[in-house]
Write an enzyme that holds these catalytic residues in place. Sequence first.
Site, mmCIF file in Angstrom:
data_model
loop_
_atom_site.group_PDB
_atom_site.id
_atom_site.type_symbol
_atom_site.label_atom_id
_atom_site.label_comp_id
_atom_site.label_asym_id
_atom_site.label_seq_id
_atom_site.Cartn_x
_atom_site.Cartn_y
_atom_site.Cartn_z
ATOM 1 N N HIS A 19 -40.163 60.929 77.257
ATOM 2 C CA HIS A 19 -40.273 60.604 75.866
ATOM 3 C C HIS A 19 -39.665 59.015 75.967
ATOM 4 C CE1 HIS A 19 -40.075 64.685 74.445
ATOM 5 N NE2 HIS A 19 -41.413 64.409 74.082
ATOM 6 N N LYS A 43 -41.708 76.397 63.429
ATOM 7 C CA LYS A 43 -41.132 76.496 64.672
ATOM 8 C C LYS A 43 -39.832 76.936 64.743
ATOM 9 C CE LYS A 43 -43.949 73.354 67.598
ATOM 10 N NZ LYS A 43 -43.840 71.986 68.485
ATOM 11 N N ARG A 92 -50.140 63.115 78.970
ATOM 12 C CA ARG A 92 -49.433 63.465 80.368
ATOM 13 C C ARG A 92 -50.671 63.543 81.370
ATOM 14 N NH1 ARG A 92 -45.352 67.703 78.291
ATOM 15 N NH2 ARG A 92 -47.255 68.094 76.915
ATOM 16 N N SER A 130 -40.655 69.024 76.899
ATOM 17 C CA SER A 130 -39.245 69.603 76.311
ATOM 18 C C SER A 130 -39.069 71.192 76.471
ATOM 19 C CB SER A 130 -39.177 69.364 75.067
ATOM 20 O OG SER A 130 -39.092 68.077 74.436
HETATM 21 O O1 PNS Z 1 -44.568 66.569 70.101
HETATM 22 P P1 PNS Z 1 -45.511 67.614 69.105
HETATM 23 O O2 PNS Z 1 -44.630 68.797 68.686
HETATM 24 O O3 PNS Z 1 -46.597 67.902 69.972
HETATM 25 O O4 PNS Z 1 -45.924 66.696 67.912
HETATM 26 C C1 PNS Z 1 -46.889 67.194 66.997
HETATM 27 C C2 PNS Z 1 -46.848 66.324 65.729
HETATM 28 C C3 PNS Z 1 -45.588 66.067 65.222
HETATM 29 C C4 PNS Z 1 -47.374 64.847 66.041
HETATM 30 C C5 PNS Z 1 -47.964 67.086 64.857
HETATM 31 O O5 PNS Z 1 -47.550 68.324 64.652
HETATM 32 C C6 PNS Z 1 -47.911 66.402 63.354
HETATM 33 O O6 PNS Z 1 -48.360 65.345 63.327
HETATM 34 N N1 PNS Z 1 -47.468 67.222 62.412
HETATM 35 C C7 PNS Z 1 -47.482 66.832 61.042
HETATM 36 C C8 PNS Z 1 -48.411 67.565 60.224
HETATM 37 C C9 PNS Z 1 -49.811 66.768 60.289
HETATM 38 O O7 PNS Z 1 -50.087 65.669 59.847
HETATM 39 N N2 PNS Z 1 -50.870 67.595 60.737
HETATM 40 C C10 PNS Z 1 -52.283 67.251 60.812
HETATM 41 C C11 PNS Z 1 -52.725 66.544 62.040
HETATM 42 S S1 PNS Z 1 -54.121 66.366 62.167
#
Ligand code: PNS
Length: 160
Positions: A19, A43, A92, A130
Amino acid sequence: MKNVLAIYPGSFDPVTNGHLDLIERGAKIFDRLVVSILRNFDKEPLFTIDERVEMLREVTRPWANVEVDAFSGLLVDYARLREANVILRGIRAVSDYEYELQMAMMNRKIEPDIETVFMLPAEQYSYLSSRLVKELARLGGPIRDFVPANVQERLSAKFK
Ligand code: PNS
């Protein structure tokens, strides 16, 4: 010249060197970068939002144009609220691509004015996550090469 504000969203539970590598790359390209932690009630995180904000603030101190924040709800709503132009995500490996593509396309459908930009972390972080760091820490494996020192301390404290 445009003043480009990028949001780098994620769970950051906890922040890893991968990150940080992306934050460094993003901070060079964008005028401002907001690292935003999702308040995800589904989560079960290891670290609270406050702990994650604190760790991220400690490690991003060297960059004057990087800010740490948290958000809930839809990412594009939050990005709009922050008047962001860009959503930054790291890819990645090919395995990340499909999920990232779906998210980026959905976000573009909802908010066409916000552009998702993908960046690649340095190759030594291409297998880092993570989730694996937490597993290593829990089972007493070496985490020194994967997370900054403050995160290492906190992980050790959690699994003491
Ligand atoms: O690091 P991560 O857990 O893969 O991040 C995922 C994240 C936070 C980018 C994604 O879950 C997100 O944007 N969540 C917010 C809710 C949202 O907008 N969902 C619709 C996405 S199309």
